[in-house]
Design a protein around this motif. Structure first.
Motif, PDB file in Angstrom:
ATOM      1  N   ARG A 195     -27.846  -0.707 -23.500  1.00 36.32           N
ATOM      2  CA  ARG A 195     -28.280   0.586 -24.035  1.00 36.32           C
ATOM      3  C   ARG A 195     -27.408   1.750 -23.559  1.00 36.32           C
ATOM      4  N   THR A 196     -26.514   1.498 -22.618  1.00 34.21           N
ATOM      5  CA  THR A 196     -25.668   2.576 -22.114  1.00 34.21           C
ATOM      6  C   THR A 196     -24.617   2.938 -23.163  1.00 34.21           C
ATOM      7  N   ALA A 197     -24.579   4.197 -23.559  1.00 33.78           N
ATOM      8  CA  ALA A 197     -23.637   4.639 -24.586  1.00 33.78           C
ATOM      9  C   ALA A 197     -22.194   4.461 -24.100  1.00 33.78           C
ATOM     10  N   PRO A 198     -21.276   4.088 -25.006  1.00 28.80           N
ATOM     11  CA  PRO A 198     -19.873   3.884 -24.601  1.00 28.80           C
ATOM     12  C   PRO A 198     -19.269   5.092 -23.900  1.00 28.80           C
ATOM     13  N   GLU A 199     -19.601   6.303 -24.362  1.00 29.17           N
ATOM     14  CA  GLU A 199     -19.023   7.485 -23.732  1.00 29.17           C
ATOM     15  C   GLU A 199     -19.571   7.693 -22.316  1.00 29.17           C
ATOM     16  N   VAL A 200     -20.802   7.258 -22.070  1.00 35.61           N
ATOM     17  CA  VAL A 200     -21.355   7.344 -20.717  1.00 35.61           C
ATOM     18  C   VAL A 200     -20.675   6.323 -19.816  1.00 35.61           C
ATOM     19  N   ARG A 201     -20.473   5.104 -20.324  1.00 31.99           N
ATOM     20  CA  ARG A 201     -19.749   4.097 -19.541  1.00 31.99           C
ATOM     21  C   ARG A 201     -18.352   4.603 -19.182  1.00 31.99           C
ATOM     22  N   ALA A 202     -17.697   5.243 -20.146  1.00 32.33           N
ATOM     23  CA  ALA A 202     -16.347   5.747 -19.889  1.00 32.33           C
ATOM     24  C   ALA A 202     -16.349   6.849 -18.833  1.00 32.33           C
ATOM     25  N   ALA A 203     -17.351   7.734 -18.889  1.00 40.11           N
ATOM     26  CA  ALA A 203     -17.432   8.821 -17.913  1.00 40.11           C
ATOM     27  C   ALA A 203     -17.686   8.283 -16.514  1.00 40.11           C
ATOM     28  N   LEU A 204     -18.542   7.297 -16.396  1.00 40.15           N
ATOM     29  CA  LEU A 204     -18.815   6.696 -15.090  1.00 40.15           C
ATOM     30  C   LEU A 204     -17.559   6.029 -14.533  1.00 40.15           C
ATOM     31  N   ALA A 205     -16.851   5.304 -15.386  1.00 38.87           N
ATOM     32  CA  ALA A 205     -15.638   4.628 -14.932  1.00 38.87           C
ATOM     33  C   ALA A 205     -14.567   5.634 -14.522  1.00 38.87           C
ATOM     34  N   ALA A 206     -14.422   6.709 -15.304  1.00 42.69           N
ATOM     35  CA  ALA A 206     -13.386   7.711 -15.007  1.00 42.69           C
ATOM     36  C   ALA A 206     -13.632   8.390 -13.669  1.00 42.69           C
ATOM     37  N   ALA A 207     -14.910   8.624 -13.334  1.00 45.31           N
ATOM     38  CA  ALA A 207     -15.222   9.320 -12.091  1.00 45.31           C
ATOM     39  C   ALA A 207     -15.233   8.396 -10.879  1.00 45.31           C
ATOM     40  N   LEU A 208     -15.598   7.131 -11.061  1.00 42.83           N
ATOM     41  CA  LEU A 208     -15.884   6.271  -9.917  1.00 42.83           C
ATOM     42  C   LEU A 208     -14.807   5.225  -9.640  1.00 42.83           C
ATOM     43  N   SER A 209     -14.169   4.705 -10.679  1.00 35.64           N
ATOM     44  CA  SER A 209     -13.146   3.675 -10.456  1.00 35.64           C
ATOM     45  C   SER A 209     -12.010   4.154  -9.567  1.00 35.64           C
ATOM     46  N   PRO A 210     -11.507   5.404  -9.732  1.00 34.25           N
ATOM     47  CA  PRO A 210     -10.431   5.853  -8.836  1.00 34.25           C
ATOM     48  C   PRO A 210     -10.845   5.910  -7.366  1.00 34.25           C
ATOM     49  N   LEU A 211     -12.134   5.977  -7.108  1.00 35.29           N
ATOM     50  CA  LEU A 211     -12.620   6.009  -5.727  1.00 35.29           C
ATOM     51  C   LEU A 211     -12.860   4.605  -5.174  1.00 35.29           C
ATOM     52  N   GLY A 212     -12.609   3.586  -5.986  1.00 28.24           N
ATOM     53  CA  GLY A 212     -12.756   2.215  -5.522  1.00 28.24           C
ATOM     54  C   GLY A 212     -14.030   1.527  -5.955  1.00 28.24           C
ATOM     55  N   ALA A 213     -14.825   2.142  -6.822  1.00 27.77           N
ATOM     56  CA  ALA A 213     -16.053   1.505  -7.294  1.00 27.77           C
ATOM     57  C   ALA A 213     -15.725   0.304  -8.178  1.00 27.77           C
ATOM     58  N   TRP A 214     -16.608  -0.692  -8.134  1.00 30.36           N
ATOM     59  CA  TRP A 214     -16.517  -1.842  -9.041  1.00 30.36           C
ATOM     60  C   TRP A 214     -17.508  -1.617 -10.167  1.00 30.36           C
ATOM     61  N   ILE A 215     -17.002  -1.603 -11.387  1.00 27.04           N
ATOM     62  CA  ILE A 215     -17.852  -1.331 -12.547  1.00 27.04           C
ATOM     63  C   ILE A 215     -17.702  -2.471 -13.544  1.00 27.04           C
ATOM     64  N   TRP A 216     -18.816  -3.072 -13.924  1.00 25.92           N
ATOM     65  CA  TRP A 216     -18.767  -4.171 -14.883  1.00 25.92           C
ATOM     66  C   TRP A 216     -18.290  -3.660 -16.239  1.00 25.92           C
ATOM     67  N   ASP A 217     -17.348  -4.383 -16.819  1.00 27.28           N
ATOM     68  CA  ASP A 217     -16.770  -3.985 -18.098  1.00 27.28           C
ATOM     69  C   ASP A 217     -17.480  -4.626 -19.291  1.00 27.28           C
ATOM     70  N   MET A 218     -18.639  -5.214 -19.066  1.00 35.43           N
ATOM     71  CA  MET A 218     -19.446  -5.841 -20.109  1.00 35.43           C
ATOM     72  C   MET A 218     -18.806  -7.136 -20.627  1.00 35.43           C
ATOM     73  N   GLN A 219     -17.843  -7.656 -19.888  1.00 34.04           N
ATOM     74  CA  GLN A 219     -17.199  -8.915 -20.251  1.00 34.04           C
ATOM     75  C   GLN A 219     -17.541  -9.972 -19.203  1.00 34.04           C
ATOM     76  N   GLY A 220     -17.671 -11.216 -19.644  1.00 36.94           N
ATOM     77  CA  GLY A 220     -17.930 -12.298 -18.703  1.00 36.94           C
ATOM     78  C   GLY A 220     -19.370 -12.321 -18.222  1.00 36.94           C
ATOM     79  N   ASP A 221     -19.590 -12.988 -17.103  1.00 41.48           N
ATOM     80  CA  ASP A 221     -20.944 -13.183 -16.584  1.00 41.48           C
ATOM     81  C   ASP A 221     -21.582 -11.858 -16.189  1.00 41.48           C
ATOM     82  N   ASN A 222     -22.849 -11.723 -16.510  1.00 38.39           N
ATOM     83  CA  ASN A 222     -23.594 -10.517 -16.166  1.00 38.39           C
ATOM     84  C   ASN A 222     -23.847 -10.486 -14.653  1.00 38.39           C
ATOM     85  N   PRO A 223     -23.447  -9.416 -13.964  1.00 36.58           N
ATOM     86  CA  PRO A 223     -23.590  -9.369 -12.508  1.00 36.58           C
ATOM     87  C   PRO A 223     -24.940  -8.827 -12.033  1.00 36.58           C
TER      88      PRO A 223
END
Length: 322
Positions: A195-223
């Motif tokens: 249910r998470t909108a694509p633009e929200v997923r993108a905003a979370l990744a843009a803010a958190l991935s550069p800081l070292g967060a691990w964010i599921w990309d919706m591919q592969g096994d569900n974590p």
């Protein structure tokens, strides 16, 4: 009746199926799932108004023997019809029809219903328990081992009819999470939902991935279970009773991120867990306090077996029922 089998009836939604599976597994029953698909023109009408529910859905064929567990409104209509044919039926969630059409009704305290055959749970029924968490930890601990500790798991839902998780809200949440990563030096693992909108997923990744967060990309096994199992603290958005319930079944602090919107039922649910000391609202700070799992699912399962005469019961603990 085959007392070791549960026939699960639900529309093909993962959240509905998970509730029935959780109850069946905690009751020691082997579940089989049978999807309910409404036929034209009946899918336009509320199921409670169907004159012949078994003809309003795609044919189920010969259902196996066993206790019928129905979840949701469509399952309530079908389950009531099956009970008239002699099946033993437990309805999960408020059926929006007379309770005496079922052997038992399992609902939540925030549904604000009572009845002689009603069992009430503080949380949504679910599958998260020590066995499931241990198995998930075995798989996911190695995938998350590179992240700093303490590890904060973030469970993100999405907009629904009661709450809004749009781009500005997602950006605000991302800023709060980035803040605790910087100030607390924590590791962070985040899973969005369908249910998470694509633009929200993108905003979370843009803010958190550069800081070292691990964010599921919706591919592969569900974590999802893995994050619950490995976390030292959990942040979960307020839109989903199921996600909050599953987080509260772990042993770690649970912080609920508020969202714009309003729901009386979810508000009652969150207050119940707050009063029990199990959750706190997330305000951008990481909080720690002594916690224990809050999970009424095992107690509901034991009480269900006792009420239906299925086995010698184990006395339920913490179960609200009328």
């Amino acid at each position: 009746m085959d007392v070791d089998h549960a026939v699960i009836l639900a529309q093909p939604y993962a959240g509905l199926e998970a509730q029935a599976r959780g109850l069946a597994e905690r009751a020691g029953l082997v579940p089989s799932v049978h999807a309910l698909v409404a036929r034209r023109p009946w899918h336009w009408l509320p199921a409670a108004r169907w004159p012949a529910p078994l003809h309003a859905i795609a044919p189920l064929g010969q259902l196996p023997e066993g206790l019928v567990l129905g979840v949701g409104g469509v399952a309530a209509a079908v389950g009531a019809a099956l009970r008239r044919q002699g099946r033993q039926v437990v309805q999960i969630q408020n059926p929006r029809m007379r309770f005496d059409r079922f052997d038992l009704v399992v609902a939540n305290t925030h549904d604000e219903i009572v009845g002689a055959n009603v069992l009430l749970s503080r949380n949504a029924l679910h599958r998260v328990g020590p066995t499931v968490l241990a198995a998930a930890r075995e798989v996911w601990a190695q995938h998350l081992a590179h992240l700093p500790r303490p590890l904060v798991a973030v469970l993100v839902g999405g907009s629904n009819g009661r709450f809004r998780l749009d781009l500005p809200t997602g950006q605000a949440l991302a800023a709060q999470l980035a803040g605790i990563m910087r100030s607390e030096r924590v590791g962070l693992a985040l899973t969005p939902s369908r249910r998470t909108a694509p633009e929200v997923r993108a905003a979370l990744a843009a803010a958190l991935s550069p800081l070292g967060a691990w964010i599921w990309d919706m591919q592969g096994d569900n974590p999802y279970f893995g994050l619950l199992a490995c976390a030292d603290a959990i942040v979960v958005t307020a839109d989903s009773v199921s996600m909050v319930s599953e987080a509260a079944a772990t042993t770690v602090p649970v912080l609920v991120a508020p969202l714009p919107g309003r729901s009386r039922r979810i508000g009652l649910f969150l207050r119940t867990l707050q009063q029990a000391g199990r959750i706190r609202m997330f305000d951008g700070r990481l909080q720690h306090w002594p916690t224990e799992p809050l999970d009424d699912t095992p107690a509901v399962a034991h009480e269900m077996r006792r009420r239906l005469g299925m086995a010698d019961p184990v006395a339920p603990r913490g179960l609200g029922h009328e």
